[in-house]
Design a protein around this motif. Structure first.
Motif, PDB file in Angstrom:
ATOM      1  N   ARG A  51       0.910  -1.101  -0.114  1.00  0.00           N
ATOM      2  CA  ARG A  51      -0.002   0.062   0.006  1.00  0.00           C
ATOM      3  C   ARG A  51       0.776   1.176   0.074  1.00  0.00           C
ATOM      4  NH1 ARG A  51      -3.599  -1.459   3.867  1.00  0.00           N
ATOM      5  NH2 ARG A  51      -2.325  -0.721   5.633  1.00  0.00           N
ATOM      6  N   ASP A  52       2.009   1.336   0.812  1.00  0.00           N
ATOM      7  CA  ASP A  52       2.809   2.408   0.900  1.00  0.00           C
ATOM      8  C   ASP A  52       3.598   2.622  -0.303  1.00  0.00           C
ATOM      9  OD1 ASP A  52       2.233   3.126   3.376  1.00  0.00           O
ATOM     10  OD2 ASP A  52       4.005   2.145   4.385  1.00  0.00           O
ATOM     11  N   VAL A  53       4.036   1.557  -1.117  1.00  0.00           N
ATOM     12  CA  VAL A  53       4.757   1.689  -2.446  1.00  0.00           C
ATOM     13  C   VAL A  53       3.548   2.287  -3.479  1.00  0.00           C
ATOM     14  CG1 VAL A  53       5.730   0.471  -4.265  1.00  0.00           C
ATOM     15  CG2 VAL A  53       6.232  -0.103  -1.835  1.00  0.00           C
ATOM     16  N   THR A  54       2.449   1.809  -3.585  1.00  0.00           N
ATOM     17  CA  THR A  54       1.534   2.078  -4.553  1.00  0.00           C
ATOM     18  C   THR A  54       1.337   3.735  -4.082  1.00  0.00           C
ATOM     19  OG1 THR A  54       0.605   0.101  -4.583  1.00  0.00           O
ATOM     20  CG2 THR A  54      -0.983   1.625  -5.165  1.00  0.00           C
ATOM     21  N   PHE A  55       0.964   4.031  -2.955  1.00  0.00           N
ATOM     22  CA  PHE A  55       0.803   5.491  -2.532  1.00  0.00           C
ATOM     23  C   PHE A  55       1.840   6.439  -3.211  1.00  0.00           C
ATOM     24  CE2 PHE A  55       1.528   9.227   0.199  1.00  0.00           C
ATOM     25  CZ  PHE A  55       0.155   9.769   0.037  1.00  0.00           C
ATOM     26  N   CYS A  56       2.974   5.839  -2.884  1.00  0.00           N
ATOM     27  CA  CYS A  56       4.279   6.692  -3.285  1.00  0.00           C
ATOM     28  C   CYS A  56       4.092   6.987  -4.893  1.00  0.00           C
ATOM     29  CB  CYS A  56       5.418   5.999  -2.710  1.00  0.00           C
ATOM     30  SG  CYS A  56       7.211   6.857  -3.225  1.00  0.00           S
ATOM     31  N   LYS A  57       4.089   5.837  -5.814  1.00  0.00           N
ATOM     32  CA  LYS A  57       4.176   6.040  -6.912  1.00  0.00           C
ATOM     33  C   LYS A  57       2.847   6.712  -7.705  1.00  0.00           C
ATOM     34  CE  LYS A  57       6.304   1.676  -7.917  1.00  0.00           C
ATOM     35  NZ  LYS A  57       6.140   0.242  -8.440  1.00  0.00           N
ATOM     36  N   ARG A  58       1.564   6.299  -7.228  1.00  0.00           N
ATOM     37  CA  ARG A  58       0.553   7.115  -7.585  1.00  0.00           C
ATOM     38  C   ARG A  58       0.538   8.343  -7.142  1.00  0.00           C
ATOM     39  NH1 ARG A  58      -4.419   4.619  -9.324  1.00  0.00           N
ATOM     40  NH2 ARG A  58      -3.940   2.390  -9.590  1.00  0.00           N
ATOM     41  N   ARG A  59       1.200   8.893  -5.868  1.00  0.00           N
ATOM     42  CA  ARG A  59       1.104  10.191  -5.632  1.00  0.00           C
ATOM     43  C   ARG A  59       2.236  10.992  -6.471  1.00  0.00           C
ATOM     44  NH1 ARG A  59       5.423  12.331  -3.017  1.00  0.00           N
ATOM     45  NH2 ARG A  59       6.130  10.314  -1.730  1.00  0.00           N
ATOM     46  N   ARG A  60       3.274  10.386  -6.802  1.00  0.00           N
ATOM     47  CA  ARG A  60       4.495  11.097  -7.854  1.00  0.00           C
ATOM     48  C   ARG A  60       3.593  11.366  -9.070  1.00  0.00           C
ATOM     49  NH1 ARG A  60       8.714   7.227  -8.184  1.00  0.00           N
ATOM     50  NH2 ARG A  60       8.386   6.263  -6.024  1.00  0.00           N
ATOM     51  N   SER A  83      -0.905  11.084   3.690  1.00  0.00           N
ATOM     52  CA  SER A  83      -0.676   9.855   3.675  1.00  0.00           C
ATOM     53  C   SER A  83      -1.373   8.914   4.946  1.00  0.00           C
ATOM     54  CB  SER A  83       0.832   9.433   3.959  1.00  0.00           C
ATOM     55  OG  SER A  83       1.404   9.634   5.190  1.00  0.00           O
ATOM     56  N   SER A  84      -1.575   7.796   4.859  1.00  0.00           N
ATOM     57  CA  SER A  84      -2.140   7.064   5.916  1.00  0.00           C
ATOM     58  C   SER A  84      -1.154   7.252   7.147  1.00  0.00           C
ATOM     59  CB  SER A  84      -2.096   5.463   5.544  1.00  0.00           C
ATOM     60  OG  SER A  84      -1.005   4.974   5.457  1.00  0.00           O
ATOM     61  N   ARG A  85      -0.095   7.586   7.185  1.00  0.00           N
ATOM     62  CA  ARG A  85       0.611   7.894   8.313  1.00  0.00           C
ATOM     63  C   ARG A  85       0.543   9.319   8.949  1.00  0.00           C
ATOM     64  NH1 ARG A  85       6.074   4.294   7.181  1.00  0.00           N
ATOM     65  NH2 ARG A  85       4.963   2.384   6.826  1.00  0.00           N
ATOM     66  N   GLY A  86      -0.366  10.207   8.131  1.00  0.00           N
ATOM     67  CA  GLY A  86      -0.565  11.544   8.470  1.00  0.00           C
ATOM     68  C   GLY A  86       0.594  12.536   8.051  1.00  0.00           C
ATOM     69  N   LYS A  87       1.414  12.185   7.122  1.00  0.00           N
ATOM     70  CA  LYS A  87       2.426  12.968   6.511  1.00  0.00           C
ATOM     71  C   LYS A  87       1.775  13.779   5.203  1.00  0.00           C
ATOM     72  CE  LYS A  87       7.134  13.184   4.539  1.00  0.00           C
ATOM     73  NZ  LYS A  87       8.304  12.479   4.449  1.00  0.00           N
TER      74      LYS A  87
END
Length: 96
Positions: A51-60, A83-87
């Motif tokens: 999920r974190d990897v997908t978020f990073c790629k899709r955010r970019r 992000s899900s961690r609040g960043k």
């Protein structure tokens, strides 16, 4: 000259053989050969790392599309993503 991978050569030969035989490959066969993009189900990704990897790629990708839209259409644009961690991540088009 760079030599292609063995699996790629096998796929190309298979496709050429089918073309020479006059047979058309079905959609399923083409999808098996295609190692690129695939359709995914839009649902929550359960594995946290994936999920974190997908978020990073899709955010970019989202930020890049926002930048392109701002440049191409001459619009002022702002995006804020958490992000899900609040960043927090933001993009703001430059003022002209």
């Amino acid at each position: 000259r760079v030599e292609p991978c063995s699996w790629y050569v096998r796929i190309l030969r298979s496709c050429q053989t089918k073309k020479q035989a006059g047979g058309s490959s079905s959609r399923e066969e083409r999808e098996q050969i295609n190692m690129g993009r695939r359709k995914i189900d839009i649902k929550r990704i359960e594995h946290p790392k994936h999920r974190d990897v997908t978020f990073c790629k899709r955010r970019r990708g989202l930020m890049k599309k926002a930048q392109e839209l701002a440049i191409l259409c001459d619009v002022k644009l702002g995006i804020v993503v958490f992000s899900s961690r609040g960043k927090m991540f933001e993009y703001c088009s430059p003022s002209t």
